[in-house]
Design a protein around this motif. Structure first.
Motif, PDB file in Angstrom:
ATOM      1  N   HIS A   1      35.722  42.178  52.166  1.00 20.68           N
ATOM      2  CA  HIS A   1      35.695  41.294  50.996  1.00 20.68           C
ATOM      3  C   HIS A   1      36.149  41.784  49.925  1.00 20.68           C
ATOM      4  O   HIS A   1      36.026  43.242  49.754  1.00 20.68           O
ATOM      5  CB  HIS A   1      34.165  40.704  50.730  1.00 20.68           C
ATOM      6  CG  HIS A   1      33.742  40.073  52.119  1.00 20.68           C
ATOM      7  ND1 HIS A   1      34.103  38.641  52.175  1.00 20.68           N
ATOM      8  CD2 HIS A   1      33.085  40.109  53.116  1.00 20.68           C
ATOM      9  CE1 HIS A   1      33.485  38.210  53.347  1.00 20.68           C
ATOM     10  NE2 HIS A   1      32.935  39.118  53.703  1.00 20.68           N
ATOM     11  N   GLU A   2      36.730  41.219  48.849  1.00 19.82           N
ATOM     12  CA  GLU A   2      37.247  41.522  47.690  1.00 19.82           C
ATOM     13  C   GLU A   2      36.830  40.589  46.507  1.00 19.82           C
ATOM     14  O   GLU A   2      37.432  39.379  46.814  1.00 19.82           O
ATOM     15  CB  GLU A   2      38.918  41.772  47.911  1.00 19.82           C
ATOM     16  CG  GLU A   2      39.294  42.502  46.469  1.00 19.82           C
ATOM     17  CD  GLU A   2      41.001  42.425  46.631  1.00 19.82           C
ATOM     18  OE1 GLU A   2      41.621  42.201  45.732  1.00 19.82           O
ATOM     19  OE2 GLU A   2      41.409  43.107  47.756  1.00 19.82           O
TER      20      GLU A   2
ATOM     21  N   THR B   1      36.275  38.823  42.828  1.00 13.96           N
ATOM     22  CA  THR B   1      36.864  38.491  41.378  1.00 13.96           C
ATOM     23  C   THR B   1      35.801  37.807  41.068  1.00 13.96           C
ATOM     24  O   THR B   1      34.816  37.517  41.102  1.00 13.96           O
ATOM     25  CB  THR B   1      38.080  37.699  41.421  1.00 13.96           C
ATOM     26  OG1 THR B   1      38.089  36.386  41.786  1.00 13.96           O
ATOM     27  CG2 THR B   1      39.139  38.653  42.552  1.00 13.96           C
TER      28      THR B   1
ATOM     29  N   GLY C   1      40.097  38.638  50.248  1.00 11.35           N
ATOM     30  CA  GLY C   1      39.974  39.640  51.090  1.00 11.35           C
ATOM     31  C   GLY C   1      40.964  39.669  52.324  1.00 11.35           C
ATOM     32  O   GLY C   1      41.961  38.974  52.292  1.00 11.35           O
TER      33      GLY C   1
END
Length: 126
Positions: A45-46, A48, A54
């Motif tokens: 997961h990424e 913002t 992700g």
């Protein structure tokens, strides 16, 4: 809508199945070689401020007889080439070649000597 990893898993399975025997488990009974086994996924997961992005790492193996190394290698290459970019189930997938890998090795865990290509495929989506 499916989760990212399930959507990727199902889509790659559907791409491979018309060409090669493919399993989503290790067959416990005698099967003919070669075949592809989809093994596992890992979701990275990424976050913002507005949403979660992700990538998904898919691990799969191509199994063949030890004397057929070229066939195993060719199948692994075919999988990479034919799953490098596609859109399915609401996601647009792109294979990140720089963080993906293919390891080809001997496998002697059965009475029949085997060759195995283990692919770690790192997909990003948009």
């Amino acid at each position: 809508m499916k989760t990212r990893d399930q959507a990727l898993f199902d889509s790659v399975y559907a791409i491979i199945a018309p060409r090669y025997k493919v399993y989503d488990y290790k067959p416990m009974t005698q099967v003919d070689y070669p075949f592809v086994e989809l093994e596992s996924t890992q979701t990275l997961h990424e976050t913002t401020k507005s949403h979660i992005r992700g990538s998904v790492v898919l691990i799969l193996s191509v199994w063949g007889l030890q004397r057929n190394r070229k066939q195993v290698s060719d199948m692994a290459q075919w999988v990479m080439e034919n799953t490098k970019q596609f859109t399915a189930q609401g996601y647009s997938w792109h294979l990140d070649f720089s963080s993906s890998s293919v390891d080809i090795m001997d496998d002697t865990t059965t009475n029949t000597p085997l060759k195995r290509a283990r692919l770690m495929l790192h997909y990003t989506h948009k």
